[in-house]
Design a protein around this motif. Structure first.
Motif, PDB file in Angstrom:
ATOM      1  N   LEU A  97       0.850  -1.189   0.000  1.00  0.00           N
ATOM      2  CA  LEU A  97       0.000   0.000   0.000  1.00  0.00           C
ATOM      3  C   LEU A  97       0.882   1.233   0.000  1.00  0.00           C
ATOM      4  O   LEU A  97       1.825   1.332   0.793  1.00  0.00           O
ATOM      5  N   GLY A  98       0.603   2.178  -0.888  1.00  0.00           N
ATOM      6  CA  GLY A  98       1.354   3.430  -0.945  1.00  0.00           C
ATOM      7  C   GLY A  98       0.424   4.629  -0.888  1.00  0.00           C
ATOM      8  O   GLY A  98      -0.659   4.626  -1.481  1.00  0.00           O
ATOM      9  N   ILE A  99       0.829   5.654  -0.156  1.00  0.00           N
ATOM     10  CA  ILE A  99       0.065   6.902  -0.067  1.00  0.00           C
ATOM     11  C   ILE A  99       1.006   8.063  -0.353  1.00  0.00           C
ATOM     12  O   ILE A  99       2.056   8.195   0.280  1.00  0.00           O
ATOM     13  N   THR A 100       0.625   8.890  -1.317  1.00  0.00           N
ATOM     14  CA  THR A 100       1.403  10.087  -1.641  1.00  0.00           C
ATOM     15  C   THR A 100       0.681  11.275  -1.034  1.00  0.00           C
ATOM     16  O   THR A 100      -0.329  11.753  -1.555  1.00  0.00           O
ATOM     17  N   ALA A 101       1.226  11.762   0.093  1.00  0.00           N
ATOM     18  CA  ALA A 101       0.565  12.851   0.804  1.00  0.00           C
ATOM     19  C   ALA A 101       0.838  14.192   0.153  1.00  0.00           C
ATOM     20  O   ALA A 101      -0.054  15.034   0.029  1.00  0.00           O
ATOM     21  N   LEU A 102       2.087  14.408  -0.253  1.00  0.00           N
ATOM     22  CA  LEU A 102       2.511  15.647  -0.901  1.00  0.00           C
ATOM     23  C   LEU A 102       3.450  15.290  -2.038  1.00  0.00           C
ATOM     24  O   LEU A 102       3.871  14.142  -2.185  1.00  0.00           O
ATOM     25  N   ASN A 103       3.822  16.286  -2.815  1.00  0.00           N
ATOM     26  CA  ASN A 103       4.748  16.035  -3.905  1.00  0.00           C
ATOM     27  C   ASN A 103       6.087  15.503  -3.400  1.00  0.00           C
ATOM     28  O   ASN A 103       6.788  14.782  -4.115  1.00  0.00           O
ATOM     29  N   ASN A 104       6.458  15.896  -2.185  1.00  0.00           N
ATOM     30  CA  ASN A 104       7.754  15.483  -1.650  1.00  0.00           C
ATOM     31  C   ASN A 104       7.621  14.530  -0.462  1.00  0.00           C
ATOM     32  O   ASN A 104       8.577  14.324   0.268  1.00  0.00           O
ATOM     33  N   LEU A 105       6.436  13.964  -0.279  1.00  0.00           N
ATOM     34  CA  LEU A 105       6.212  13.138   0.896  1.00  0.00           C
ATOM     35  C   LEU A 105       5.290  11.966   0.567  1.00  0.00           C
ATOM     36  O   LEU A 105       4.192  12.152   0.052  1.00  0.00           O
ATOM     37  N   ASP A 106       5.725  10.724   0.864  1.00  0.00           N
ATOM     38  CA  ASP A 106       4.870   9.552   0.684  1.00  0.00           C
ATOM     39  C   ASP A 106       5.306   8.462   1.647  1.00  0.00           C
ATOM     40  O   ASP A 106       6.354   8.561   2.300  1.00  0.00           O
ATOM     41  N   PHE A 107       4.488   7.423   1.765  1.00  0.00           N
ATOM     42  CA  PHE A 107       4.878   6.271   2.561  1.00  0.00           C
ATOM     43  C   PHE A 107       4.284   5.004   1.970  1.00  0.00           C
ATOM     44  O   PHE A 107       3.290   5.024   1.243  1.00  0.00           O
ATOM     45  N   ASP A 108       4.947   3.889   2.271  1.00  0.00           N
ATOM     46  CA  ASP A 108       4.532   2.571   1.809  1.00  0.00           C
ATOM     47  C   ASP A 108       4.420   1.628   2.998  1.00  0.00           C
ATOM     48  O   ASP A 108       5.151   1.771   3.986  1.00  0.00           O
ATOM     49  N   VAL A 109       3.544   0.672   2.871  1.00  0.00           N
ATOM     50  CA  VAL A 109       3.485  -0.444   3.806  1.00  0.00           C
ATOM     51  C   VAL A 109       3.504  -1.725   2.978  1.00  0.00           C
ATOM     52  O   VAL A 109       2.657  -1.919   2.106  1.00  0.00           O
ATOM     53  N   ALA A 110       4.503  -2.581   3.224  1.00  0.00           N
ATOM     54  CA  ALA A 110       4.628  -3.856   2.518  1.00  0.00           C
ATOM     55  C   ALA A 110       4.420  -4.988   3.515  1.00  0.00           C
ATOM     56  O   ALA A 110       4.946  -4.946   4.637  1.00  0.00           O
TER      57      ALA A 110
END
Length: 607
Positions: free
Chosen positions: A230-243
């Motif tokens: 699962l990936g979430i792109t919060a901002l152009n310079n900020l995101d996170f993934d959960v594998a």
């Protein structure tokens, strides 16, 4: 093993991911053109000085490989040893190094088992479901990856969803009452990306015990695997993934004689159940107009093995890592990393044991004249029992673009800390003698290694040639010793080396046909003066290995693949008294794909 720690670790990991809810700018480079394992950052493969092999999802699908071990058999310089069929213990040897000398990663999670004798990873239950690519990095890699990477790194990267919602369902069947069902969905937007895959494999099995000796029992196998990202792109310079990857399996096993002729035999009702969970939340943040990239991640590995005779092995690894990448100049990238890893192991007769390692590493990537690419790295690991270990690594690659030539080389050092089992295993009495248990005085194993390679691209038929010469030297290697009174124990006694040549040629005579062939010559030798194995070839390491792969695509939807693996003679013991015959493995796969684009659904059929 306390289940509360597992719950705490999972919760903490999710909290870290959400709190970091952000991170790194989305990369535009295509995965087929870059690798990430060599430098822990996306780098064009032509700029890499290390020796690296890549297996893509397309190749896995064309060859219809169902296990990672089968996919790895085609990699030059890598050998696979499997005991029996599905579920049998499966080990890999990179350039002659021991299985415990290879670090195995999946989406950044260290998969090595803290309860295994050398904390090696067993590939017996790892399927190719949802895998995007596999990168195999050969030679000492402890500078970037710490303990267990003294022989190489296998990095498995799973698929990331994108585009419209896609769903699939597949059913496969074969001999020995083998059946596999799989289903999955994937998709994504600029804000959210997701991929989920579930599979089930059942087989009546193939026994490792010879039926000519009266062994008639089959060895059934079951495996359920869930893989999600699962990936979430919060901002152009900020995101996170959960594998996340979860595997649950059961495999019936055979017995094995520890005296000549060292053969398998039926062991009625003897089986092992495994339960493996891998989880990693990760955040990426880019600051100051992409000058400073940060990656904060938490990895959780929970592995359990329960045998029907009452033996059990419970292990966990928790790792927190924080990486900083500074783009100082178009010619220079500087990396700084900090890590903390905690291993826990518990077995029957051994209370829970713990080991902690705190590490930091530095790496400088230098790019000159768009033709010369060099990396320099150093790492310091502080182990709570062994103290401080320092390793370093140097690589360089030079491109002669006018001729399509690449010259590369690397030199580095590596180490492996003794596993918790080697340190604290409980004593055991048997009919063959007394096992005295773990040895808390063991020292880390160490290695040095280098390779030199040249690659040549020829426009005619898109030909690519590669040749690599390598050598690795090992010392303080841990051996299972037996004294004259038949007491057995672990000790640092071995010295050894491996050296050889890897050759690869690939070409594409026409757009529809791709051909690749490899040859590996590996010489391994025990250098322990005074030992009965001095000068002997290491067990299970063949001197000669050849592979051939031909893939033909036609009618835009049909595909035929022919794969050959030849493995030369080798020995089943370290005294070289039991020689194993050479063998040729032939794989033929075919597929036809029909697509129906209706509400984003995809249909597949295979033969």
């Amino acid at each position: 093993m306390k289940r509360s720690r597992q719950k705490y670790a999972v919760a903490l990991g999710l909290v870290l991911a959400v709190c970091g809810s952000a991170l790194a700018e989305e990369k535009t480079a295509q995965l087929g053109e870059v690798v990430v394992t060599a430098t822990r950052d996306e780098v064009p493969i032509e700029q890499v000085g290390s020796s690296i092999s890549v297996i893509t999802a397309k190749e896995i699908e064309q060859q219809q490989k169902r296990t990672v071990a089968d996919a790895l058999r085609m990699v030059p310089g890598l050998d696979v040893k499997q005991s029996g069929a599905y579920g049998g213990s499966t080990s890999v040897f990179i350039r002659g190094a021991k299985p415990e000398h290879t670090l195995v990663l999946i989406d950044g999670i260290e998969m090595n088992d803290p309860t295994a004798i050398g904390a090696a990873y067993d590939f017996a239950n790892l399927t190719t479901d949802n895998i995007e690519r596999i990168e195999v990095l050969s030679g000492p890699q402890s500078t970037l990856y710490g303990s267990h990477a003294m022989g190489g790194v296998i990095n498995i990267i799973t698929k990331r969803g994108d585009g419209k919602l896609k769903a699939y369902f597949s059913v496969e069947g074969g001999s020995h009452y083998t059946a596999k069902e799989a289903a999955g969905i994937s998709g994504g937007t600029s804000l959210l990306q997701y991929a989920l895959n579930v599979s089930r494999l059942d087989s009546n099995g193939i026994s490792a015990a010879n039926s000519k000796n009266g062994n008639s029992e089959n060895d059934p196998y079951q495996n359920t695997t869930v893989s999600a990202k699962l990936g979430i792109t919060a901002l152009n310079n900020l995101d996170f993934d959960v594998a996340l990857r979860y595997s649950k399996s059961r495999a019936d096993l055979d017995g094995f004689s520890s005296t000549p002729p060292y053969s398998f035999s039926d062991a009625l009702g003897y089986y092992v159940k495994t339960d493996q969970l891998y989880l990693r939340p990760e955040g990426n943040l880019s600051l100051f107009n992409n000058f400073w990239d940060q990656k904060l991640g938490f990895s959780f590995n929970d592995s359990k093995r329960d045998y029907s005779d009452g033996y059990y092995y419970n292990g966990q690894s928790l790792k927190l890592d924080w990486q900083h990448l500074l783009h100082l100049h178009k010619t220079n990238d500087f990396t700084l990393g900090l890590e903390r890893k905690d291993d826990y192991a518990q077995t029957d007769g051994m209370d829970e044991k713990h080991a902690a390692t705190t590490s930091f590493y530095l790496q400088d990537q230098i790019k000159l004249f768009d033709s010369w690419f060099t990396t320099l790295g150093v790492r310091v690991d502080d182990h709570d029992r062994f103290g401080t270990e320092a390793t370093y690594r140097f690589t360089t690659a030079y491109l002669v673009k006018q001729t399509g030539t690449k010259i590369r080389g690397s030199y580095g050092t590596g180490f492996r800390s003794p596993s918790l089992y080697e340190l604290y295993a409980p004593p055991l009495a048997s009919m063959w003698g007394n096992f005295l248990g773990g040895n808390a005085s063991l020292k880390p194993e160490k290695s040095t290694g280098w390779d030199i390679g040249v690659e040549q691209t020829i426009p005619v038929m898109k030909t690519h040639l590669s040749a690599t010469w390598f050598r690795n030297d090992f010392k303080n290697m841990i051996r299972y010793m037996t004294d004259p009174s038949w007491n057995s124990y672990y000790d640092n006694v071995d010295k050894a080396h491996s050296q050889g040549v890897e050759l690869t040629v690939s070409l594409q005579p026409v757009d529809e046909l791709a051909i690749k062939a490899t040859y590996t010559y590996t010489e391994t030798q025990d250098d322990t003066v005074g030992s009965t194995t001095y000068g002997k070839q290491w067990a299970y390491r063949p001197k000669n290995k050849l592979t051939f792969d031909a893939n033909y695509s036609f009618l835009k939807k049909a595909n035929i693949n022919l794969g050959l693996v030849y493995v030369g003679t080798r020995y089943a013991n370290s005294t070289n008294t039991q020689k194993m015959k050479d063998y040729l493995l032939v794989n033929l796969a075919g597929s036809y794909r029909s697509e129906e684009r209706r509400v984003g659904k995809e249909c597949r059929s295979r033969w």
